[in-house]
Design a protein around this motif. Structure first.
Motif, PDB file in Angstrom:
ATOM      1  N   GLU A  10      -9.749  -3.909   1.000  1.00  0.00           N
ATOM      2  CA  GLU A  10      -9.843  -3.264   2.171  1.00  0.00           C
ATOM      3  C   GLU A  10      -8.260  -3.838   2.844  1.00  0.00           C
ATOM      4  N   SER A  11      -8.298  -5.128   3.004  1.00  0.00           N
ATOM      5  CA  SER A  11      -6.907  -5.650   3.791  1.00  0.00           C
ATOM      6  C   SER A  11      -5.719  -5.052   2.899  1.00  0.00           C
ATOM      7  N   VAL A  12      -5.495  -5.030   1.722  1.00  0.00           N
ATOM      8  CA  VAL A  12      -4.624  -4.483   0.974  1.00  0.00           C
ATOM      9  C   VAL A  12      -4.397  -3.171   1.146  1.00  0.00           C
ATOM     10  N   PHE A  13      -5.397  -2.300   1.501  1.00  0.00           N
ATOM     11  CA  PHE A  13      -5.353  -0.946   1.792  1.00  0.00           C
ATOM     12  C   PHE A  13      -4.563  -0.601   3.153  1.00  0.00           C
ATOM     13  N   GLN A  14      -4.916  -1.650   3.965  1.00  0.00           N
ATOM     14  CA  GLN A  14      -4.443  -1.505   5.503  1.00  0.00           C
ATOM     15  C   GLN A  14      -2.768  -1.611   5.445  1.00  0.00           C
ATOM     16  N   HIS A  15      -2.314  -2.398   4.464  1.00  0.00           N
ATOM     17  CA  HIS A  15      -0.978  -2.609   4.539  1.00  0.00           C
ATOM     18  C   HIS A  15      -0.090  -1.447   3.685  1.00  0.00           C
ATOM     19  N   ILE A  16      -1.039  -0.675   2.886  1.00  0.00           N
ATOM     20  CA  ILE A  16      -0.223   0.426   2.236  1.00  0.00           C
ATOM     21  C   ILE A  16      -0.719   1.944   2.745  1.00  0.00           C
ATOM     22  N   ARG A  17      -1.600   1.799   3.715  1.00  0.00           N
ATOM     23  CA  ARG A  17      -2.116   3.051   3.892  1.00  0.00           C
ATOM     24  C   ARG A  17      -1.063   4.231   4.626  1.00  0.00           C
ATOM     25  N   THR A  18       0.032   3.653   5.170  1.00  0.00           N
ATOM     26  CA  THR A  18       0.918   4.512   5.872  1.00  0.00           C
ATOM     27  C   THR A  18       2.055   4.507   5.260  1.00  0.00           C
ATOM     28  N   LEU A  19       2.329   3.968   3.833  1.00  0.00           N
ATOM     29  CA  LEU A  19       3.287   4.114   3.159  1.00  0.00           C
ATOM     30  C   LEU A  19       3.530   5.309   2.354  1.00  0.00           C
ATOM     31  N   HIS A  20       4.954   5.753   2.048  1.00  0.00           N
ATOM     32  CA  HIS A  20       5.115   6.441   1.164  1.00  0.00           C
ATOM     33  C   HIS A  20       6.108   6.345   0.313  1.00  0.00           C
ATOM     34  N   ASP A  21       6.536   5.187   0.006  1.00  0.00           N
ATOM     35  CA  ASP A  21       7.580   4.786  -0.782  1.00  0.00           C
ATOM     36  C   ASP A  21       6.990   4.005  -1.773  1.00  0.00           C
ATOM     37  N   PRO A  22       6.890   4.653  -3.258  1.00  0.00           N
ATOM     38  CA  PRO A  22       6.111   4.178  -4.189  1.00  0.00           C
ATOM     39  C   PRO A  22       6.481   2.401  -4.640  1.00  0.00           C
ATOM     40  N   ASP A  23       7.902   2.118  -4.317  1.00  0.00           N
ATOM     41  CA  ASP A  23       8.307   0.786  -4.817  1.00  0.00           C
ATOM     42  C   ASP A  23       7.853  -0.282  -3.804  1.00  0.00           C
ATOM     43  N   ALA A  24       7.812   0.431  -2.433  1.00  0.00           N
ATOM     44  CA  ALA A  24       7.243  -0.585  -1.391  1.00  0.00           C
ATOM     45  C   ALA A  24       5.725  -0.876  -1.562  1.00  0.00           C
ATOM     46  N   ILE A  25       5.112   0.155  -2.043  1.00  0.00           N
ATOM     47  CA  ILE A  25       3.569  -0.153  -2.521  1.00  0.00           C
ATOM     48  C   ILE A  25       3.566  -1.082  -3.467  1.00  0.00           C
ATOM     49  N   VAL A  26       4.370  -1.002  -4.660  1.00  0.00           N
ATOM     50  CA  VAL A  26       4.398  -1.945  -5.774  1.00  0.00           C
ATOM     51  C   VAL A  26       4.666  -2.992  -5.451  1.00  0.00           C
ATOM     52  N   ARG A  27       5.617  -3.478  -4.703  1.00  0.00           N
ATOM     53  CA  ARG A  27       5.938  -4.805  -4.165  1.00  0.00           C
ATOM     54  C   ARG A  27       4.651  -5.459  -3.275  1.00  0.00           C
ATOM     55  N   ILE A  28       3.987  -4.682  -2.509  1.00  0.00           N
ATOM     56  CA  ILE A  28       2.992  -5.493  -2.038  1.00  0.00           C
ATOM     57  C   ILE A  28       1.770  -5.655  -3.030  1.00  0.00           C
ATOM     58  N   LEU A  29       1.638  -4.621  -4.065  1.00  0.00           N
ATOM     59  CA  LEU A  29       0.382  -5.289  -4.932  1.00  0.00           C
ATOM     60  C   LEU A  29       1.031  -6.154  -5.983  1.00  0.00           C
ATOM     61  N   GLN A  30       2.104  -6.098  -6.140  1.00  0.00           N
ATOM     62  CA  GLN A  30       2.518  -7.416  -6.917  1.00  0.00           C
ATOM     63  C   GLN A  30       2.590  -9.015  -6.576  1.00  0.00           C
TER      64      GLN A  30
END
Length: 309
Positions: A287-307
């Motif tokens: 849930e907390s990770v989702f809140q950080h990525i839910r408005t993002l559309h850049d794949p690289d930005a999402i991957v950086r958060i997941l890493q």
């Protein structure tokens, strides 16, 4: 026990089949449906939906894959079924369970559960056309609006020549709302002689055990549960511990490495967010990770958060 990875339209594509079968525990995968109307499709349509056909009909880790067809025309379904097995599909599956309004409005999927005679005609045409060495199976729900035709529908499919039925233990109207009525599968089993695979609302080992007991089945089909807990098949079969969140996050990152979701990029954000919708059921961290990525559309930005999870 066999565990089959369920077909989930727009979710369990060949990339997801690859990832989940690498973890292990699955004996078979069924593809998203190919919508058949009034033609026999060229090879490229089958290869697009089931790239595994170019690999002997198995995932990279060796799990067999079966093409699923959806439609109302016995003749065209039969022709496409023959094409599927000629290209390497491990049998063919017929969809009589899809609850999508658009599909049902065009007389496909679960709406055909109102017409047992049509079910029989379709399955018989496909079974007569496909060589006996290739299984013809069908997936159904307990009914459309209610369960009054559940036994008649299953009997029609079996009488038409279906080698096996997968039954999602809810009606179309019930959708995916809990509970799943596993005991209804047991009732149906008393009236048909073909093997039945139980499906619906299996999220963990306890659910699996309860489903098998209530349904009287030996085999399971799981879909949403496997997205919520990627090693669910191994948890059910071998008592493994649920996959650690760190390993799940690593899977989410590796998902970006596939050509479709890495180089092109545009599909990755939506698919990852969709996947998080299931992960949130099993992992509090999601849930907390989702809140950080839910408005993002850049794949690289999402991957950086997941890493950095």
């Amino acid at each position: 026990m066999r565990i089959i990875l369920a077909p989930m339209e727009g979710v369990v594509d060949h990339l997801m089949r690859d990832m989940l079968t690498r973890i292990g525990g699955f004996d078979l995968c069924v593809t998203e449906f190919i919508r058949v109307v009034d033609q026999c499709y060229p090879n490229k349509v089958f290869y697009r939906m089931c790239p595994e056909l170019r690999n002997g009909g198995v995932t990279p880790s060796g799990t067999p894959v079966k093409v699923q067809l959806l439609g109302q025309s016995p003749e065209w379904l039969a022709e496409n079924a023959v094409k599927a097995v000629e290209l390497g599909s491990h049998g063919v599956d017929l969809n009589f369970g899809c609850p999508a309004k658009t599909v049902n409005k065009n007389k496909g999927g679960a709406v055909l559960l109102k017409e047992p005679e049509t079910l029989y005609t379709i399955v018989k045409a496909v079974r007569d056309a496909v060589p006996n060495s290739h299984p013809v199976t069908a997936k159904m729900r307990l009914g459309f609006e209610d369960k009054t035709l559940a036994i008649e529908n299953a009997s029609a499919l079996a009488s038409g020549g279906a080698d096996e039925l997968a039954i999602h233990a809810r009606t179309k109207v019930e959708g995916y709302k809990p509970p799943a009525h596993w005991h209804w599968i047991q009732t149906i089993k008393q009236h048909v002689s073909v093997p039945i695979v139980a499906n619906g609302e299996v999220w963990g080992k306890e659910d699996a055990d309860a489903c098998l007991l209530a349904s009287g089945c030996q085999d399971l089909m799981i879909g949403r549960g496997a997205l919520a807990m990627p090693n669910l098949a191994q948890v059910i079969k071998h008592g493994d511990a649920p996959m650690a969140w760190k390993h799940v996050a690593d899977m989410l990152v590796s998902y970006s490495g596939y050509e479709l979701y890495g180089d092109k990029g545009k599909y990755y954000p939506n698919r990852i967010k969709q996947w998080f919708g299931y992960l949130k059921r099993q992992y509090t961290q999601a849930e907390s990770v989702f809140q950080h990525i839910r408005t993002l559309h850049d794949p690289d930005a999402i991957v950086r958060i997941l890493q950095n999870v």
